[in-house]
Motif scaffolding. Sequence first.
Motif, PDB file in Angstrom:
ATOM      1  N   ARG A 213      -7.362  -5.963  -6.117  1.00  0.00           N
ATOM      2  CA  ARG A 213      -7.844  -6.626  -4.904  1.00  0.00           C
ATOM      3  C   ARG A 213      -6.657  -7.202  -4.127  1.00  0.00           C
ATOM      4  NH1 ARG A 213     -11.974 -10.062  -8.318  1.00  0.00           N
ATOM      5  NH2 ARG A 213     -10.339 -11.575  -8.002  1.00  0.00           N
ATOM      6  N   ASP A 214      -6.870  -7.407  -2.853  1.00  0.00           N
ATOM      7  CA  ASP A 214      -5.878  -8.049  -1.986  1.00  0.00           C
ATOM      8  C   ASP A 214      -4.511  -7.367  -2.057  1.00  0.00           C
ATOM      9  OD1 ASP A 214      -7.814 -10.065  -1.355  1.00  0.00           O
ATOM     10  OD2 ASP A 214      -7.302 -11.058  -3.237  1.00  0.00           O
ATOM     11  N   LEU A 215      -4.509  -6.051  -2.179  1.00  0.00           N
ATOM     12  CA  LEU A 215      -3.256  -5.301  -2.295  1.00  0.00           C
ATOM     13  C   LEU A 215      -2.496  -5.346  -0.976  1.00  0.00           C
ATOM     14  CD1 LEU A 215      -1.375  -3.380  -3.865  1.00  0.00           C
ATOM     15  CD2 LEU A 215      -2.828  -1.498  -3.079  1.00  0.00           C
ATOM     16  N   ASP A 216      -1.249  -5.781  -1.038  1.00  0.00           N
ATOM     17  CA  ASP A 216      -0.366  -5.821   0.120  1.00  0.00           C
ATOM     18  C   ASP A 216       0.894  -5.051  -0.224  1.00  0.00           C
ATOM     19  OD1 ASP A 216       0.526  -6.691   2.746  1.00  0.00           O
ATOM     20  OD2 ASP A 216       1.912  -7.980   1.656  1.00  0.00           O
ATOM     21  N   VAL A 217       1.067  -3.882   0.381  1.00  0.00           N
ATOM     22  CA  VAL A 217       2.233  -3.031   0.132  1.00  0.00           C
ATOM     23  C   VAL A 217       3.101  -3.047   1.371  1.00  0.00           C
ATOM     24  CG1 VAL A 217       3.038  -0.675  -0.328  1.00  0.00           C
ATOM     25  CG2 VAL A 217       0.980  -1.541  -1.474  1.00  0.00           C
ATOM     26  N   ARG A 218       4.382  -3.269   1.176  1.00  0.00           N
ATOM     27  CA  ARG A 218       5.363  -3.214   2.268  1.00  0.00           C
ATOM     28  C   ARG A 218       6.465  -2.243   1.843  1.00  0.00           C
ATOM     29  NH1 ARG A 218       4.904  -8.663   5.070  1.00  0.00           N
ATOM     30  NH2 ARG A 218       2.722  -9.110   4.606  1.00  0.00           N
ATOM     31  N   VAL A 219       6.779  -1.302   2.725  1.00  0.00           N
ATOM     32  CA  VAL A 219       7.798  -0.297   2.439  1.00  0.00           C
ATOM     33  C   VAL A 219       8.849  -0.358   3.529  1.00  0.00           C
ATOM     34  CG1 VAL A 219       8.250   2.164   2.082  1.00  0.00           C
ATOM     35  CG2 VAL A 219       6.058   1.197   1.361  1.00  0.00           C
ATOM     36  N   ASP A 220      10.116  -0.409   3.125  1.00  0.00           N
ATOM     37  CA  ASP A 220      11.212  -0.387   4.079  1.00  0.00           C
ATOM     38  C   ASP A 220      12.362   0.391   3.441  1.00  0.00           C
ATOM     39  OD1 ASP A 220      12.982  -0.750   6.127  1.00  0.00           O
ATOM     40  OD2 ASP A 220      13.133  -2.918   5.929  1.00  0.00           O
ATOM     41  N   GLY A 221      12.493   1.622   3.858  1.00  0.00           N
ATOM     42  CA  GLY A 221      13.553   2.454   3.300  1.00  0.00           C
ATOM     43  C   GLY A 221      13.312   2.743   1.827  1.00  0.00           C
ATOM     44  N   ALA A 222      14.300   2.391   1.007  1.00  0.00           N
ATOM     45  CA  ALA A 222      14.232   2.683  -0.424  1.00  0.00           C
ATOM     46  C   ALA A 222      13.660   1.538  -1.245  1.00  0.00           C
ATOM     47  CB  ALA A 222      15.629   3.039  -0.943  1.00  0.00           C
ATOM     48  N   LEU A 223      13.154   0.489  -0.582  1.00  0.00           N
ATOM     49  CA  LEU A 223      12.533  -0.624  -1.310  1.00  0.00           C
ATOM     50  C   LEU A 223      11.102  -0.820  -0.838  1.00  0.00           C
ATOM     51  CD1 LEU A 223      15.248  -3.439  -1.518  1.00  0.00           C
ATOM     52  CD2 LEU A 223      14.371  -2.028  -3.366  1.00  0.00           C
ATOM     53  N   ALA A 224      10.256  -1.197  -1.785  1.00  0.00           N
ATOM     54  CA  ALA A 224       8.860  -1.489  -1.467  1.00  0.00           C
ATOM     55  C   ALA A 224       8.398  -2.644  -2.337  1.00  0.00           C
ATOM     56  CB  ALA A 224       7.986  -0.265  -1.715  1.00  0.00           C
ATOM     57  N   THR A 225       7.461  -3.415  -1.816  1.00  0.00           N
ATOM     58  CA  THR A 225       6.830  -4.459  -2.614  1.00  0.00           C
ATOM     59  C   THR A 225       5.334  -4.184  -2.633  1.00  0.00           C
ATOM     60  OG1 THR A 225       6.562  -5.932  -0.718  1.00  0.00           O
ATOM     61  CG2 THR A 225       8.557  -6.221  -2.060  1.00  0.00           C
ATOM     62  N   ALA A 226       4.718  -4.569  -3.726  1.00  0.00           N
ATOM     63  CA  ALA A 226       3.261  -4.501  -3.841  1.00  0.00           C
ATOM     64  C   ALA A 226       2.825  -5.789  -4.521  1.00  0.00           C
ATOM     65  CB  ALA A 226       2.829  -3.285  -4.644  1.00  0.00           C
ATOM     66  N   TYR A 227       2.031  -6.573  -3.812  1.00  0.00           N
ATOM     67  CA  TYR A 227       1.475  -7.821  -4.335  1.00  0.00           C
ATOM     68  C   TYR A 227      -0.033  -7.618  -4.404  1.00  0.00           C
ATOM     69  CZ  TYR A 227       5.850 -10.377  -3.439  1.00  0.00           C
ATOM     70  OH  TYR A 227       7.137 -10.842  -3.446  1.00  0.00           O
ATOM     71  N   PHE A 228      -0.647  -8.120  -5.470  1.00  0.00           N
ATOM     72  CA  PHE A 228      -2.083  -7.908  -5.606  1.00  0.00           C
ATOM     73  C   PHE A 228      -2.663  -8.829  -6.668  1.00  0.00           C
ATOM     74  CE2 PHE A 228       0.301  -4.957  -8.221  1.00  0.00           C
ATOM     75  CZ  PHE A 228      -0.301  -5.029  -9.470  1.00  0.00           C
ATOM     76  N   HIS A 229      -3.992  -8.902  -6.646  1.00  0.00           N
ATOM     77  CA  HIS A 229      -4.769  -9.594  -7.678  1.00  0.00           C
ATOM     78  C   HIS A 229      -5.539  -8.537  -8.449  1.00  0.00           C
ATOM     79  CE1 HIS A 229      -4.650 -12.982  -4.626  1.00  0.00           C
ATOM     80  NE2 HIS A 229      -3.997 -13.437  -5.672  1.00  0.00           N
TER      81      HIS A 229
END
Length: 178
Positions: free
Chosen positions: A114-130
């Motif tokens: 739930r509440d998945l937030d993915v951010r991608v910028d070039g060769a790095l990405a973040t994924a925050y979630f519950h």
Amino acid sequence: MTDHATRKESAPMPSRRLASILAAAVVPVLASCASARPHADAEAGRPAVEGRVAELLRRYAEDDADGVLRLVDPAGFIAYGSDLSEVVRTPAELRRLMADDFALWRSATFGAVRDLDVRVDGALATAYFHVPFSAGGRPPVVVRFSTTWRKSEGRWLLTQIANTVPTVGSSARELIGR
């Protein structure tokens, strides 16, 4: 003659005027292309990162240490568990953490992310979630994950992960209202 020579020097030359016009027209176009490209790349990378998140949770729940390690960045990673002592930096430490977890619980399951937030910028990405998590058949608790992924040779590899069990009813607003 002096007036004419002065006017000639102060008037823009055709090539300067053309350069100014081109700069005024081309710079905004190039700027929009530069800003549009990372957005397109970010959207293209999002499904792959989401897939890696799902695979990470599945492999962990299956007690598949080898599978989890295949998702981890061999150039370096760090995992922060829910206990202060759980700081993992090596494959051996990760194997030990998982072995300890499953020796204690014997089983683990994850519910829907739930509440998945993915951010991608070039060769790095973040994924925050519950995600709801249940260990050893106990009732599920919601766990908050923060992950960082690095793209290497076309694959997203886990380079950082942290998890916490967020509280309920302990926000500043709720505590002030008591």
